[in-house]
Design a protein around this motif. Structure first.
Motif, PDB file in Angstrom:
ATOM      1  N   THR A 103       0.829  -1.214   0.000  1.00  0.00           N
ATOM      2  CA  THR A 103       0.000   0.000   0.000  1.00  0.00           C
ATOM      3  C   THR A 103       0.866   1.268   0.000  1.00  0.00           C
ATOM      4  O   THR A 103       0.353   2.353  -0.259  1.00  0.00           O
ATOM      5  CB  THR A 103      -0.930   0.031   1.227  1.00  0.00           C
ATOM      6  N   LEU A 104       2.139   1.121   0.303  1.00  0.00           N
ATOM      7  CA  LEU A 104       3.057   2.260   0.271  1.00  0.00           C
ATOM      8  C   LEU A 104       3.705   2.366  -1.107  1.00  0.00           C
ATOM      9  O   LEU A 104       4.012   1.345  -1.736  1.00  0.00           O
ATOM     10  CB  LEU A 104       4.148   2.092   1.330  1.00  0.00           C
ATOM     11  N   SER A 105       3.915   3.589  -1.562  1.00  0.00           N
ATOM     12  CA  SER A 105       4.592   3.784  -2.843  1.00  0.00           C
ATOM     13  C   SER A 105       6.069   3.436  -2.701  1.00  0.00           C
ATOM     14  O   SER A 105       6.601   3.296  -1.593  1.00  0.00           O
ATOM     15  CB  SER A 105       4.455   5.236  -3.300  1.00  0.00           C
ATOM     16  N   GLY A 106       6.746   3.317  -3.840  1.00  0.00           N
ATOM     17  CA  GLY A 106       8.170   3.030  -3.813  1.00  0.00           C
ATOM     18  C   GLY A 106       8.964   4.102  -3.086  1.00  0.00           C
ATOM     19  O   GLY A 106       9.876   3.801  -2.313  1.00  0.00           O
ATOM     20  N   GLY A 107       8.593   5.367  -3.317  1.00  0.00           N
ATOM     21  CA  GLY A 107       9.280   6.467  -2.649  1.00  0.00           C
ATOM     22  C   GLY A 107       9.047   6.472  -1.152  1.00  0.00           C
ATOM     23  O   GLY A 107       9.966   6.753  -0.369  1.00  0.00           O
ATOM     24  N   GLU A 108       7.807   6.174  -0.730  1.00  0.00           N
ATOM     25  CA  GLU A 108       7.507   6.111   0.702  1.00  0.00           C
ATOM     26  C   GLU A 108       8.307   5.007   1.368  1.00  0.00           C
ATOM     27  O   GLU A 108       8.894   5.192   2.442  1.00  0.00           O
ATOM     28  CB  GLU A 108       6.007   5.872   0.902  1.00  0.00           C
ATOM     29  N   MET A 109       8.346   3.842   0.727  1.00  0.00           N
ATOM     30  CA  MET A 109       9.064   2.712   1.305  1.00  0.00           C
ATOM     31  C   MET A 109      10.562   2.985   1.363  1.00  0.00           C
ATOM     32  O   MET A 109      11.240   2.593   2.313  1.00  0.00           O
ATOM     33  CB  MET A 109       8.775   1.455   0.477  1.00  0.00           C
ATOM     34  N   LYS A 110      11.052   3.687   0.363  1.00  0.00           N
ATOM     35  CA  LYS A 110      12.477   4.023   0.338  1.00  0.00           C
ATOM     36  C   LYS A 110      12.828   4.919   1.533  1.00  0.00           C
ATOM     37  O   LYS A 110      13.838   4.706   2.216  1.00  0.00           O
ATOM     38  CB  LYS A 110      12.805   4.734  -0.975  1.00  0.00           C
ATOM     39  N   ARG A 111      12.002   5.907   1.793  1.00  0.00           N
ATOM     40  CA  ARG A 111      12.272   6.813   2.897  1.00  0.00           C
ATOM     41  C   ARG A 111      12.165   6.109   4.252  1.00  0.00           C
ATOM     42  O   ARG A 111      12.950   6.376   5.163  1.00  0.00           O
ATOM     43  CB  ARG A 111      11.324   8.011   2.835  1.00  0.00           C
ATOM     44  N   ILE A 112      11.195   5.195   4.365  1.00  0.00           N
ATOM     45  CA  ILE A 112      11.043   4.437   5.616  1.00  0.00           C
ATOM     46  C   ILE A 112      12.277   3.569   5.851  1.00  0.00           C
ATOM     47  O   ILE A 112      12.785   3.479   6.969  1.00  0.00           O
ATOM     48  CB  ILE A 112       9.758   3.591   5.580  1.00  0.00           C
ATOM     49  N   GLU A 113      12.785   2.944   4.804  1.00  0.00           N
ATOM     50  CA  GLU A 113      13.962   2.099   4.986  1.00  0.00           C
ATOM     51  C   GLU A 113      15.174   2.935   5.403  1.00  0.00           C
ATOM     52  O   GLU A 113      15.960   2.516   6.253  1.00  0.00           O
ATOM     53  CB  GLU A 113      14.291   1.319   3.714  1.00  0.00           C
ATOM     54  N   ILE A 114      15.318   4.110   4.825  1.00  0.00           N
ATOM     55  CA  ILE A 114      16.422   4.984   5.228  1.00  0.00           C
ATOM     56  C   ILE A 114      16.275   5.352   6.706  1.00  0.00           C
ATOM     57  O   ILE A 114      17.259   5.389   7.452  1.00  0.00           O
ATOM     58  CB  ILE A 114      16.467   6.234   4.330  1.00  0.00           C
ATOM     59  N   ALA A 115      15.039   5.586   7.144  1.00  0.00           N
ATOM     60  CA  ALA A 115      14.795   5.880   8.561  1.00  0.00           C
ATOM     61  C   ALA A 115      15.202   4.709   9.447  1.00  0.00           C
ATOM     62  O   ALA A 115      15.701   4.917  10.559  1.00  0.00           O
ATOM     63  CB  ALA A 115      13.326   6.226   8.785  1.00  0.00           C
ATOM     64  N   THR A 116      15.019   3.470   8.977  1.00  0.00           N
ATOM     65  CA  THR A 116      15.425   2.306   9.778  1.00  0.00           C
ATOM     66  C   THR A 116      16.945   2.267   9.951  1.00  0.00           C
ATOM     67  O   THR A 116      17.444   1.834  10.990  1.00  0.00           O
ATOM     68  CB  THR A 116      14.946   0.978   9.152  1.00  0.00           C
ATOM     69  N   VAL A 117      17.674   2.714   8.947  1.00  0.00           N
ATOM     70  CA  VAL A 117      19.139   2.764   9.082  1.00  0.00           C
ATOM     71  C   VAL A 117      19.528   3.826  10.106  1.00  0.00           C
ATOM     72  O   VAL A 117      20.433   3.632  10.917  1.00  0.00           O
ATOM     73  CB  VAL A 117      19.808   3.036   7.721  1.00  0.00           C
ATOM     74  N   PHE A 118      18.818   4.954  10.098  1.00  0.00           N
ATOM     75  CA  PHE A 118      19.101   6.024  11.055  1.00  0.00           C
ATOM     76  C   PHE A 118      18.709   5.632  12.487  1.00  0.00           C
ATOM     77  O   PHE A 118      19.134   6.277  13.448  1.00  0.00           O
ATOM     78  CB  PHE A 118      18.354   7.299  10.683  1.00  0.00           C
ATOM     79  N   ALA A 119      17.898   4.564  12.626  1.00  0.00           N
ATOM     80  CA  ALA A 119      17.364   4.194  13.948  1.00  0.00           C
ATOM     81  C   ALA A 119      18.437   3.646  14.884  1.00  0.00           C
ATOM     82  O   ALA A 119      18.211   3.542  16.088  1.00  0.00           O
ATOM     83  CB  ALA A 119      16.244   3.164  13.792  1.00  0.00           C
ATOM     84  N   LYS A 120      19.594   3.290  14.354  1.00  0.00           N
ATOM     85  CA  LYS A 120      20.644   2.677  15.169  1.00  0.00           C
ATOM     86  C   LYS A 120      22.007   3.172  14.705  1.00  0.00           C
ATOM     87  O   LYS A 120      22.234   3.353  13.512  1.00  0.00           O
ATOM     88  CB  LYS A 120      20.568   1.147  15.030  1.00  0.00           C
ATOM     89  N   LYS A 121      22.904   3.380  15.647  1.00  0.00           N
ATOM     90  CA  LYS A 121      24.266   3.750  15.304  1.00  0.00           C
ATOM     91  C   LYS A 121      24.971   2.548  14.687  1.00  0.00           C
ATOM     92  O   LYS A 121      24.837   1.423  15.158  1.00  0.00           O
ATOM     93  CB  LYS A 121      25.037   4.202  16.548  1.00  0.00           C
TER      94      LYS A 121
END
Length: 251
Positions: A136-154
């Motif tokens: 249900t998420l667009s490719g761009g939305e999913m891309k940004r969410i995945e980048i946020a997951t990388v930022f979630a941890k050092k």
């Protein structure tokens, strides 16, 4: 520090074995940004997958902070301090964005932290935190969410495979600001695969990959002028074609 030495990767296709990566070596120093660029199909994403253990090299070694990780699984490499953002992120039916962020962080995050992570990549937390990370998420939305997951941890080293792909200019600007903040703090190393001039200008070092080989490697001040010069050479000049494909000036 990450040190890759003599990486090699071959695949079997209908025409027989094809070597995609040929004896590639490079280093990512502590706290630096290494930007990997070059023509499409040159092997950049393959190198990123080799580093993360998504595919296994035929030869060579990968050492992270003194630890040989070439034989480790993806999960083990993550625990050793590596983060990864795909060019085309996977989907997770039945998993909320909030849960995905918690898994990436390895702990339960306060709601305000989750909201801050989503805001950092240009998403409104109220609209996305409890949505499923599925089709249900667009490719761009999913891309940004995945980048946020990388930022979630050092991480000791975070790898971003064309983070600008599929996101709008406003979100791209926010993403660049995040990279700039990480660069100022120098608390983790980044390897970014990109054609964007704005990201190339952030690099401490630039690695140019073409035909599975290191075509050029050096500091930003050494390599970027060469790349920009190639873009302005007269049409038809053989030199102007090398590395031109896929390169974009900054947004």
């Amino acid at each position: 520090m990450l040190k890759a030495e003599h990486l090699r990767y071959t695949v079997d296709d209908a025409g027989g074995p094809e070597t995609i990566i040929r004896d590639v070596s490079f280093t990512v120093e502590d706290g630096e940004i290494l930007v990997v660029t070059g023509p499409n199909g040159g092997g950049k994403s393959t190198i990123a997958k080799l580093l993360m253990g998504i595919i296994q090299p035929d030869g060579g070694s990968i050492v992270l902070n003194g630890q040989e990780i070439s034989g480790l699984s993806i999960d083990q490499r993550s625990k050793a301090g590596m983060g990864f953002a795909f060019q085309q992120p996977p989907r997770f039916k039945g998993m909320t964005v909030r849960r995905l962020l918690n898994l990436a962080a390895g702990k339960e995050l306060p709601e305000e932290v989750c909201c801050g992570l989503l805001s950092s990549v240009g998403l409104c937390a109220r609209e996305y935190l409890n949505r499923e990370a599925d089709q249900t998420l667009s490719g761009g939305e999913m891309k940004r969410i995945e980048i946020a997951t990388v930022f979630a941890k050092k991480h000791a080293l975070s790898i971003f495979d064309e983070p600008e792909a599929g996101i709008d200019l406003w979100s791209f600007s926010m993403l660049v600001r995040q990279f700039e903040m990480m660069q100022r703090e120098r608390d983790e190393s980044l390897l970014i695969i990109s054609h964007q001039e704005r990201i190339l200008r952030m690099a401490d070092h630039i690695l140019v990959i073409a035909d599975g080989l290191v075509q050029n490697f050096g500091t930003r001040d050494e390599i970027l002028p060469q790349i920009l010069a190639e873009q302005t050479m007269p049409e038809g000049c053989a030199c102007s074609r090398r590395g031109e494909e896929g390169f974009h000036h900054g947004a």
